[in-house]
Design an enzyme around this catalytic site. Structure first.
Site, PDB file in Angstrom:
ATOM      1  N   ASN A  74       0.862  -1.170   0.000  1.00  0.00           N
ATOM      2  CA  ASN A  74       0.000   0.000   0.000  1.00  0.00           C
ATOM      3  C   ASN A  74       0.901   1.223   0.000  1.00  0.00           C
ATOM      4  OD1 ASN A  74      -2.405  -1.537   0.203  1.00  0.00           O
ATOM      5  ND2 ASN A  74      -2.091  -1.757   2.402  1.00  0.00           N
ATOM      6  N   HIS A 116       6.590  -1.192   3.325  1.00  0.00           N
ATOM      7  CA  HIS A 116       6.424  -2.577   3.780  1.00  0.00           C
ATOM      8  C   HIS A 116       5.586  -3.356   2.780  1.00  0.00           C
ATOM      9  CE1 HIS A 116       3.303  -0.019   5.544  1.00  0.00           C
ATOM     10  NE2 HIS A 116       2.480  -1.050   5.398  1.00  0.00           N
ATOM     11  N   LEU A 117       5.892  -4.650   2.741  1.00  0.00           N
ATOM     12  CA  LEU A 117       5.198  -5.587   1.859  1.00  0.00           C
ATOM     13  C   LEU A 117       4.372  -6.511   2.742  1.00  0.00           C
ATOM     14  CD1 LEU A 117       5.312  -6.804  -1.144  1.00  0.00           C
ATOM     15  CD2 LEU A 117       7.182  -8.209  -0.291  1.00  0.00           C
ATOM     16  N   HIS A 118       3.060  -6.573   2.491  1.00  0.00           N
ATOM     17  CA  HIS A 118       2.213  -7.533   3.190  1.00  0.00           C
ATOM     18  C   HIS A 118       2.322  -8.884   2.476  1.00  0.00           C
ATOM     19  CE1 HIS A 118      -0.300  -4.574   5.536  1.00  0.00           C
ATOM     20  NE2 HIS A 118       0.116  -3.770   4.576  1.00  0.00           N
TER      21      HIS A 118
HETATM   22  P1  5GP Z   1      -0.506  -0.371   5.871  1.00  0.00           P
HETATM   23  O1  5GP Z   1      -1.940  -0.076   6.182  1.00  0.00           O
HETATM   24  O2  5GP Z   1       0.379   0.835   6.120  1.00  0.00           O
HETATM   25  O3  5GP Z   1      -0.272  -0.971   4.524  1.00  0.00           O
HETATM   26  O4  5GP Z   1      -0.069  -1.501   6.890  1.00  0.00           O
HETATM   27  C1  5GP Z   1       0.442  -1.268   8.153  1.00  0.00           C
HETATM   28  C2  5GP Z   1       0.388  -2.575   8.887  1.00  0.00           C
HETATM   29  O5  5GP Z   1       1.226  -2.509  10.011  1.00  0.00           O
HETATM   30  C3  5GP Z   1      -1.019  -2.937   9.406  1.00  0.00           C
HETATM   31  O6  5GP Z   1      -1.427  -4.183   8.845  1.00  0.00           O
HETATM   32  C4  5GP Z   1      -0.832  -2.995  10.922  1.00  0.00           C
HETATM   33  O7  5GP Z   1      -1.597  -4.027  11.506  1.00  0.00           O
HETATM   34  C5  5GP Z   1       0.643  -3.228  11.053  1.00  0.00           C
HETATM   35  N1  5GP Z   1       1.221  -2.699  12.280  1.00  0.00           N
HETATM   36  C6  5GP Z   1       1.033  -1.465  12.800  1.00  0.00           C
HETATM   37  N2  5GP Z   1       1.759  -1.321  13.922  1.00  0.00           N
HETATM   38  C7  5GP Z   1       2.428  -2.485  14.102  1.00  0.00           C
HETATM   39  C8  5GP Z   1       3.339  -2.947  15.096  1.00  0.00           C
HETATM   40  O8  5GP Z   1       3.695  -2.248  16.043  1.00  0.00           O
HETATM   41  N3  5GP Z   1       3.823  -4.211  14.956  1.00  0.00           N
HETATM   42  C9  5GP Z   1       3.442  -5.016  13.915  1.00  0.00           C
HETATM   43  N4  5GP Z   1       3.960  -6.238  13.872  1.00  0.00           N
HETATM   44  N5  5GP Z   1       2.592  -4.607  12.962  1.00  0.00           N
HETATM   45  C10 5GP Z   1       2.086  -3.362  13.049  1.00  0.00           C
END
Ligand code: 5GP
Ligand code: ZN
Length: 112
Positions: free
Chosen positions: A85, A98-100
């Site tokens: 994203n 980051h890559l999911h």
């Molecule tokens: P985005 O919405 O930016 O693509 O994804 C961010 C991701 O980071 C989300 O899926 C959220 O659950 C994860 N996330 C946020 N804070 C933390 C954290 O402190 N530790 C971990 N392991 N994941 C996190």
């Protein structure tokens, strides 16, 4: 970036269960998983989003870890999705690239 959450994780200041790592990146479980396998792969260096990436070797290293996580969690054959994203419209909430890695259940297309 001292105050960046994922920089802190990359430095080891915030402990996580490291699933896989290499020179450029590391993988760990997402805090709020939305699939049976939901890992994040982050570069060790700070890039706010994909549009800020300057070293595209990093992207290859991140995908190598995504495949490793998929293999280790048994979803390589059943199927998995890798998602970046990038920016507000895409729903990015943490501004360190980051890559999911998602899998372990059927997924729909197109995404919401
Ligand atoms: P985005 O919405 O930016 O693509 O994804 C961010 C991701 O980071 C989300 O899926 C959220 O659950 C994860 N996330 C946020 N804070 C933390 C954290 O402190 N530790 C971990 N392991 N994941 C996190
Ligand atoms: Zn960062």
């Amino acid at each position: 970036m001292n105050d960046c959450l994922f920089c802190k994780i990359a430095r080891g200041d915030i402990p996580v269960k490291v699933l896989a790592f290499n020179e450029h990146a590391l993988a760990f479980p997402d805090l709020r998983p939305v699939a049976p396998t939901h890992a994040l792969v982050i570069p060790r260096a700070h890039f706010a989003s994909l549009g800020d990436l300057t070293d595209f070797d990093v992207l290859g290293a991140m995908h190598a870890l995504a495949v490793q996580v998929a293999r280790d969690t048994g979803i390589l054959q059943s199927g998995f999705r890798t998602v970046i994203n990038s920016g507000p419209d895409a729903g990015q909430t943490v501004f360190h690239l980051h890559l999911h890695v998602l899998g372990g259940r059927p997924m729909e297309w197109p995404p919401g």
